[in-house]
Design a protein around this motif. Structure first.
Motif, PDB file in Angstrom:
ATOM      1  N   GLU A   1       4.680  -3.165  -9.550  1.00 26.60           N
ATOM      2  CA  GLU A   1       3.909  -2.863  -8.349  1.00 26.60           C
ATOM      3  C   GLU A   1       4.845  -2.585  -7.175  1.00 26.60           C
ATOM      4  N   ILE A   2       4.278  -2.406  -5.990  1.00 29.04           N
ATOM      5  CA  ILE A   2       5.056  -1.916  -4.851  1.00 29.04           C
ATOM      6  C   ILE A   2       4.748  -2.764  -3.627  1.00 29.04           C
ATOM      7  N   VAL A   3       5.791  -3.169  -2.908  1.00 27.76           N
ATOM      8  CA  VAL A   3       5.647  -3.763  -1.592  1.00 27.76           C
ATOM      9  C   VAL A   3       6.054  -2.712  -0.574  1.00 27.76           C
ATOM     10  N   PHE A   4       5.363  -2.684   0.560  1.00 28.49           N
ATOM     11  CA  PHE A   4       5.685  -1.704   1.600  1.00 28.49           C
ATOM     12  C   PHE A   4       5.243  -2.249   2.948  1.00 28.49           C
ATOM     13  N   LEU A   5       5.684  -1.584   3.992  1.00 27.66           N
ATOM     14  CA  LEU A   5       5.265  -1.917   5.351  1.00 27.66           C
ATOM     15  C   LEU A   5       4.183  -0.952   5.790  1.00 27.66           C
ATOM     16  N   SER A   6       3.225  -1.472   6.555  1.00 31.62           N
ATOM     17  CA  SER A   6       2.101  -0.623   6.955  1.00 31.62           C
ATOM     18  C   SER A   6       1.430  -1.159   8.201  1.00 31.62           C
ATOM     19  N   THR A   7       0.857  -0.230   8.974  1.00 33.61           N
ATOM     20  CA  THR A   7       0.038  -0.595  10.129  1.00 33.61           C
ATOM     21  C   THR A   7      -1.403  -0.905   9.721  1.00 33.61           C
ATOM     22  N   ARG A   8      -1.675  -1.054   8.420  1.00 32.78           N
ATOM     23  CA  ARG A   8      -3.029  -1.343   7.931  1.00 32.78           C
ATOM     24  C   ARG A   8      -3.501  -2.760   8.248  1.00 32.78           C
ATOM     25  N   LYS A   9      -2.671  -3.582   8.843  1.00 32.75           N
ATOM     26  CA  LYS A   9      -3.077  -4.936   9.215  1.00 32.75           C
ATOM     27  C   LYS A   9      -4.355  -4.921  10.041  1.00 32.75           C
TER      28      LYS A   9
END
Length: 804
Positions: free
Chosen positions: A266-274
């Motif tokens: 799987e993948i970890v990423f940074l996002s403004t989806r918070k």
């Protein structure tokens, strides 16, 4: 040879003056000439002292000196290291000694060309030795060409609307030879910006983020995302390293970047989806794949033109589905990577009730987001931002980039050895000591970034021939100081040798990665029940561990304080409490602490919390200035309160563990949602307003107006602004220095004789103490809608988590 030297000198001077050579001039130079020019630039830059004002040119006018002794010293140290790796270095060492002898034989009036010739000969010996390193057991590098964004700031650099076009994902083949080959894997994509690549563990696929360039977006209003082009936000893509089969994994008007492969695929990423959710859940996060959710924002900056949307850790499956929050943190997180033990290491910005500038510290978590814990730098001021941390192969140490707060990612490279400590400089080794920690110690006219460790001594990295761009001035000023072509990719070693691998005179080259299989870290099994009850539990073994000087039996309760996201983009507005930068809060309530210092209690998952240790009078003895949270179904345990992070857990049974987890006892009205007019004003109306109002017979009392219109500002001004001084901007909590117990107001109200015969009952004392110890908020929320959401959550949780 002399003609070549003049050409190299001209090239060096052009680069030093921040000029961009015409493409034709760059192409006309041989690869050998480019490398020699780079050595001259390096020595001018790296031997120059840090500067605090306007960047200076380090070019020596007329006859120049060549740091031959330093080149030879570094080369011999490199040879010794290579010998330990099994390399036969006798020839290289002899060549360096011969050059040293030739230097000694030069007459004092030897022409510059003679000194330069020996200098370049020494460099070529060192370069051959460096590129013969057995750790360079690969022939191809993957890297990114990109221009840094127009707004240089540790947060803004990751928003698509500030991007500049150009570049792509590149392969550099035969990089150890004199005829390297370059190939672009993304030449068919529209002009845009590329950032943050990662290679799969088998070396066959690459993840990266890309956004299309829209020149009009930067100058416009940005808070209504529905009016902005979706592909103008960074999106995550995956493709084969050999080209073809590219696919887009994320969608929507959110910036998604810095993707990293997890050991389980799987993948970890940074996002403004918070977004603005008070409680982070998988259901909410996954809805962002099809819905346009509003952003949450940083507290200390921004407006409609420059909204600073918070980005945090997220996870998804290999197809881009099942998006979930791997963090419930209230503020920014940066630069994740997967450590050799399978955990995620990343930076996060901790300014909970303290100064905003310094604390971009290093944290870790399991791949499912559980067990967030400090790695380094909770109190550390220098370095300011600890970014780009990576595990070093066959070592327990990490390498990271010591960065500035008010610029882009870049600075000095450091080794972190946690066996020597977790704060300040004791556990650090400065790999690039000529570069000061930017902003907190000064500024250099060059910087490093993007370290990829091959060992504790050898690194791929980026190196820039310019000063870090400042986050100040007009757009034109920032653009002028933020050139598109500052950085190239290099091989660096702990002895100071820096060898050019690729530099494009038109655009920066960054993020070098070896194209080869690498060990897959252990897969840490997930313990999160994403679709189960949205709650977890905390288990504290002994609250007194870490609270030096607090007698056992003194602490009776823990207060649980929740922190809410900011829902509008304007800097320091609205001001909720004594500081314009204070986070919004609500008080879930209290839980009991057993006589042995243990506590075990339930709590909502996905909600950022901090704890306060309370005495028998409900006053704070110690508080957290960071946040924690649990994931659904998780029990998160800690050893004590502010104990050393590497302390061993207790082996003896604890009283709290012998019974079911405690429910939370809610506080008085006005704590959830937090409101001064409901929490404190009723006490003032009952006990104080009779005297403390305009027209009172007691003229001195009348000057302290405690009527509903004036009470809040009057109490903050009382005692020379004592509450403001007590409540905010201490970089760390000191045992026994709680706001209420040390305030002039509390001492006045609780003196033995009372205050004009006013005797506060237990409820009144609890209300005033709670208000002061949670930093004297007027309200704890950023909008009327957020207040309604908080009230709805309290009602929803009251059936399961709260004490009746």
């Amino acid at each position: 040879m002399l003609a070549l030297h003049h050409l190299v000198g001209a090239l060096s001077l052009a680069w030093m003056l921040n000029a961009v050579l015409p493409v034709q001039a760059a192409e006309a130079l041989s690869w050998r000439a480019q490398i020699e020019a780079d050595w001259l630039i390096q020595d001018d830059k790296r031997l120059a002292a840090p500067v605090s004002g306007k960047p200076k040119s380090a070019v020596t006018q007329g006859s120049r000196s060549y740091p031959l002794a330093l080149v030879l010293e570094r080369g011999l140290q490199l040879a010794q290291s290579q010998r330990r790796l099994g390399v036969n270095v006798e020839t290289a060492e002899q060549e360096l000694r011969d050059i040293a002898a030739a230097v000694q034989q030069l007459p004092t009036d030897a022409p510059e060309a003679a000194r330069r010739e020996l200098y370049l000969r020494a460099h070529w010996v060192v370069r051959k030795l460096a590129l013969g390193n057995p750790l360079l057991d690969f022939d191809t590098l993957l890297f990114v060409k990109r221009a840094p964004g127009t707004l240089p700031h540790m947060s803004d650099q990751h928003y698509g609307w500030w991007s500049r076009p150009g570049g792509g994902i590149y392969l550099l083949k035969k990089f150890k030879t004199g005829q390297p080959e370059l190939r672009c894997l993304t030449s068919d994509m529209p002009p845009g910006s590329f950032i943050g690549p990662d290679l799969s563990y088998d070396g066959k696929k690459v993840l990266f983020a890309y956004c299309k360039y829209y020149p009009a977006t930067a100058a416009g209003e940005k808070t209504d995302k529905s009016k902005l082009p979706e592909d103008g936000f960074y999106k995550i893509f995956e493709m084969n390293v050999n080209g073809g089969k590219r696919r887009q994994l994320t969608f929507g008007r959110y910036d998604d970047f810095d993707p990293r492969y997890l050991p389980n695929g799987e993948i970890v990423f940074l996002s403004t989806r918070k977004s603005t959710a008070i409680q982070c859940t998988a259901l909410f996060s996954d809805s962002s794949r099809t819905e346009l959710l509003p952003d949450s924002y940083v507290r200390c900056g921004g407006d409609n033109i420059r909204p600073c949307a918070v980005f945090t850790l997220h996870g998804m499956d290999a197809q881009g589905r099942n998006v979930r929050p791997l963090s419930a943190f209230e503020n920014f997180e940066w630069t994740p990577s997967v450590m050799s033990d399978g955990r995620i290491v990343y930076a996060r910005w901790d300014y909970i009730d303290r100064f905003n500038g310094h604390f971009e510290s290093l944290w870790s978590a399991n791949p499912d987001g559980t067990n967030p814990q400090l790695v380094y730098g909770n109190y550390t001021v220098k370095p300011q931002a600890v970014f780009e941390a990576r595990s070093i192969p066959h070592s327990s140490k990490l390498v990271f980039t010591a960065c500035a707060h008010h610029s882009i990612t870049g600075g000095s490279l450091c080794l972190l050895d946690r066996t020597r400590g977790t704060e300040e400089e004791t556990p650090l080794v400065r790999l690039t000591p000529e570069v000061v920690f930017p902003e907190t110690e000064g500024w250099n006219d060059h910087y490093y970034a993007n370290p990829w460790p091959l060992s504790e001594e050898y690194f791929l990295c980026g190196w820039a021939t310019h000063r870090l761009p400042p986050h100040a001035g007009s757009k034109a000023v920032m653009d002028a100081r933020n050139p598109v072509n500052a950085m190239g990719v290099y091989l660096y070693d702990a002895f100071g040798n820096l060898e050019l691998l690729h530099r494009d005179p038109e655009i920066s080259s960054m993020y070098p990665l070896p194209v080869k299989p690498r060990p897959r870290p252990v897969t840490v099994p997930s313990s999160v029940a994403w679709q189960g009850a949205q709650e977890g539990a905390f288990f504290l073994q002994d609250v007194y561990r870490g609270l030096d000087g607090v007698p056992r039996g003194v602490i009776k309760q823990l207060r649980l304080v929740g922190v809410v996201p900011k829902v509008q983009p304007h800097m320091n507005r609205p001001q909720l409490s004594v500081s314009a930068e204070d986070p919004g809060k609500f008080i879930l309530g209290t839980v009991p602490v057993e006589t042995d210092g243990s506590a075990y209690f339930r709590a909502p998952s996905g909600v950022p919390l901090f704890f306060q240790a309370l005495d028998a009078d409900g006053l704070v003895l110690q508080t957290m200035r960071t946040l924690t949270y649990v994931m659904p179904g998780q029990t998160l345990s800690c050893i004590g309160c502010h104990e050393h992070r590497d302390a061993a857990p207790l082996t003896s049974p604890t009283a709290a563990w012998t019974h079911a987890p405690s429910r939370i006892k809610p506080g008085p009205s006005g704590t959830w949602p937090l409101r001064f007019d409901q929490l404190v004003q009723p006490v003032l109306d009952c006990q104080c307003v009779t005297c403390h109002q305009p027209g009172s017979q007691d003229a001195a009392a009348a000057r302290l107006d405690l009527t509903p219109v004036k009470a809040y500002t009057s109490l903050l001004a009382f005692g020379g602004g004592d509450l403001k001084q007590q409540a905010f901007e201490r970089d760390r909590s000191i045992v026994g220095r709680g706001t209420c117990a040390n305030s002039k107001l509390w001492k006045l109200l609780t003196q033995d004789a009372g205050h004009y015969q006013v005797r506060l009952d237990a409820d009144a004392r609890q209300r005033l103490a709670t208000w002061m110890d949670t930093y004297a908020h007027r309200v704890g929320h950023f909008s009327d809608q957020q207040e309604r959401d908080l009230a709805a959550l309290r009602e929803a949780w009251s059936h399961d988590l709260l004490e009746k």
